[in-house]
Write an enzyme that holds these catalytic residues in place. Structure first.
Site, PDB file in Angstrom:
ATOM      1  N   GLU A 204       0.820  -1.212   0.000  1.00 43.52           N
ATOM      2  CA  GLU A 204       0.000   0.000   0.000  1.00 43.52           C
ATOM      3  C   GLU A 204       0.857   1.267   0.000  1.00 43.52           C
ATOM      4  OE1 GLU A 204      -3.007   0.383  -0.627  1.00 43.52           O
ATOM      5  OE2 GLU A 204      -3.744  -1.666  -0.454  1.00 43.52           O
TER       6      GLU A 204
ATOM      7  N   GLN B 238       0.602   6.727  -5.586  1.00 44.05           N
ATOM      8  CA  GLN B 238       1.058   7.509  -6.742  1.00 44.05           C
ATOM      9  C   GLN B 238       2.024   6.728  -7.637  1.00 44.05           C
ATOM     10  OE1 GLN B 238       2.161  11.051  -4.288  1.00 44.05           O
ATOM     11  NE2 GLN B 238       0.795  12.139  -5.662  1.00 44.05           N
TER      12      GLN B 238
ATOM     13  N   TYR C 217      -6.327   5.969   5.156  1.00 44.07           N
ATOM     14  CA  TYR C 217      -6.454   5.007   4.064  1.00 44.07           C
ATOM     15  C   TYR C 217      -5.636   3.748   4.325  1.00 44.07           C
ATOM     16  CZ  TYR C 217      -5.517   2.548  -0.198  1.00 44.07           C
ATOM     17  OH  TYR C 217      -5.355   1.536  -1.106  1.00 44.07           O
TER      18      TYR C 217
ATOM     19  N   ASP D 105      -9.489   5.962  -1.029  1.00 46.86           N
ATOM     20  CA  ASP D 105      -8.456   6.634  -1.823  1.00 46.86           C
ATOM     21  C   ASP D 105      -9.106   7.305  -3.022  1.00 46.86           C
ATOM     22  OD1 ASP D 105      -9.123   4.542  -3.501  1.00 46.86           O
ATOM     23  OD2 ASP D 105      -7.068   3.839  -3.781  1.00 46.86           O
TER      24      ASP D 105
ATOM     25  N   CYS E 211     -13.751   2.015 -13.876  1.00 48.03           N
ATOM     26  CA  CYS E 211     -14.263   3.380 -13.640  1.00 48.03           C
ATOM     27  C   CYS E 211     -13.094   4.360 -13.670  1.00 48.03           C
ATOM     28  CB  CYS E 211     -14.984   3.426 -12.289  1.00 48.03           C
ATOM     29  SG  CYS E 211     -16.048   4.866 -12.089  1.00 48.03           S
TER      30      CYS E 211
ATOM     31  N   CYS F  57     -25.703   3.295 -11.319  1.00 51.25           N
ATOM     32  CA  CYS F  57     -24.864   4.496 -11.400  1.00 51.25           C
ATOM     33  C   CYS F  57     -25.623   5.706 -11.955  1.00 51.25           C
ATOM     34  CB  CYS F  57     -23.641   4.207 -12.257  1.00 51.25           C
ATOM     35  SG  CYS F  57     -22.511   5.611 -12.399  1.00 51.25           S
TER      36      CYS F  57
END
Length: 400
Positions: A44, A49, A127, A145, A198, A215
């Site tokens: 994690e 990034q 997170y 996140d 997504c 959705c």
């Protein structure tokens, strides 16, 4: 209150669909196959990034060298930074080691099965604490996140700014209420959906989504408009002159101070550029000073000297690197000479130290290209110059 109840009901409705989809569509990743607390924690932190494919190699190498919490706690800083080289944000791995030392001291080297205790460790935020708690221990805590913020904002048609901490806090509270027994799988299903279906920056793959029918963004044609995210403030531009100093087979490296940007890491010496410190001016000055004892008739010019034992100073490569708050525009100066020349390493070092306003003696080293690759962690900001060193070495080997 009624609106909040509706949102939570929508979240709850997604649970069975997402769990079923995740069971059959999840990517096979090494940290998922053996989700111990340590493995989840390492993965994690690395994935922040950074793309999944890029992390796999780092993850395997890190665990080979540091297989458990105690090994991480006992690692030497140079080894630790070298293992992290290329991932950036080196404070993350420094904080991991601080947390590992605390785990050894307080919990016998084991991650506690307690969200608040995990959250209290250095470098672990909401997170990461949620991810470790749910994936490794099955505790009912969300891990919110960017992927989760995007997915849930689209599903509910929310126009709240996901860049705001208040939006993240509210989503965390709402997801906590609907956490299923398989909390780890549910959190990972949201992460996986955001990473593979997504998608950000362009049209998501709605036809592949297991909750397309729920959705709001899809049904109103707003899937590319949502989520709402306020713009990030542009970082300032800073011009820098980078010194690529080669003496025989060795390269000059400098260790940065223990505070500020890239703290404590090795680099090619560099200084901010301005009207008085530019590549052209510095190259001319260095050429003049380093060839001061060479007869005028033997010099080939101000910025380049004959390769027969005399220093060569020339303009080097241009490069750019973007940090979170600043953008470096770099231009290099390459300085080459033969190591055999009496006193030349010391003279080169003295000139560059003076230009860079000096540093402690132990913060300057001449190393071979192999030592640089094997031992010294060079930040990715200097990737272009690491490649330049490789090219110079390759040219010399071909010339032999």
């Amino acid at each position: 209150m009624e609106e909040q109840s509706k949102v939570r009901a929508m979240y709850a409705e997604t649970v069975p669909y997402l769990l079923h989809w995740y069971e059959f569509n999840r990517r096979i990743l090494p940290w998922r196959e053996d989700p111990t607390p340590y493995h989840v924690w390492v993965s994690e932190i690395m994935l922040q990034q950074t793309r999944v494919e890029a992390v796999k190699g780092y993850y395997d190498r890190f665990l080979t060298c540091l297989p458990d919490v105690k090994a991480l706690a006992d690692a030497k800083e140079e080894e630790l930074l070298k293992l992290w080289e290329g991932l950036g944000y080196y404070n993350r791995v420094r904080n991991m080691q601080k947390a590992a030392k605390e785990l050894v001291e307080r919990y016998n080297g084991q991650m506690p099965a307690d969200y608040e205790a995990i959250r209290a460790l250095p470098g672990i935020g909401d997170y990461t604490a949620g991810a470790i708690s749910s994936i490794a221990f099955g505790l009912p805590y969300p891990a919110v996140d960017g992927n989760v913020l995007r997915v849930m904002s689209r599903i509910t048609g929310s126009e709240e700014d996901i860049a705001k901490e208040s939006t993240k806090k509210k989503m965390k509270e709402d997801l906590t209420v609907v956490m299923p027994t398989r909390a780890g799988d549910f959190n990972q299903s949201l992460m996986e959906l955001g990473a593979t279906v997504c998608l950000p920056n362009g049209k998501p793959l709605c036809e592949q989504c297991p909750v397309m029918h729920l959705c709001k963004a899809f049904h109103t044609g707003r899937e590319t408009e949502l989520p709402v995210k306020s713009g990030k403030k542009a970082g300032r531009i800073e011009k820098r002159v980078v010194f690529l100093v080669k003496c025989g087979e060795k390269i000059l490296l400098h260790r940065r101070g223990q505070k500020g940007l890239l703290a404590g890491l090795w680099e090619f010496p560099n200084v901010p550029a301005n009207q008085s410190v530019s590549v052209k001016r510095v190259a001319a000055m260095l050429a003049e000073e380093l060839t001061a004892d060479v007869p005028e008739g033997e010099k080939r010019g101000k910025t380049e000297a004959d390769r027969n034992g005399m220093p060569m100073v020339k303009k080097g490569k241009k490069a750019k690197h973007i940090f979170s708050h600043v953008e470096w525009h770099m231009e290099g100066i390459t300085i080459e000479t033969e190591e055999a020349e009496v006193g030349m390493p010391g003279r080169l070092l003295a000139q560059v130290q003076r230009l860079t306003e000096g540093a402690a003696e132990e913060d300057w080293v001449f190393v071979t290209a192999e030592q640089m690759r094997e031992t010294y962690a060079i930040p990715s900001a200097f990737d272009a110059y690491v490649k330049e060193v490789g090219k110079i070495q390759e040219q010399e080997e071909n010339a032999e």
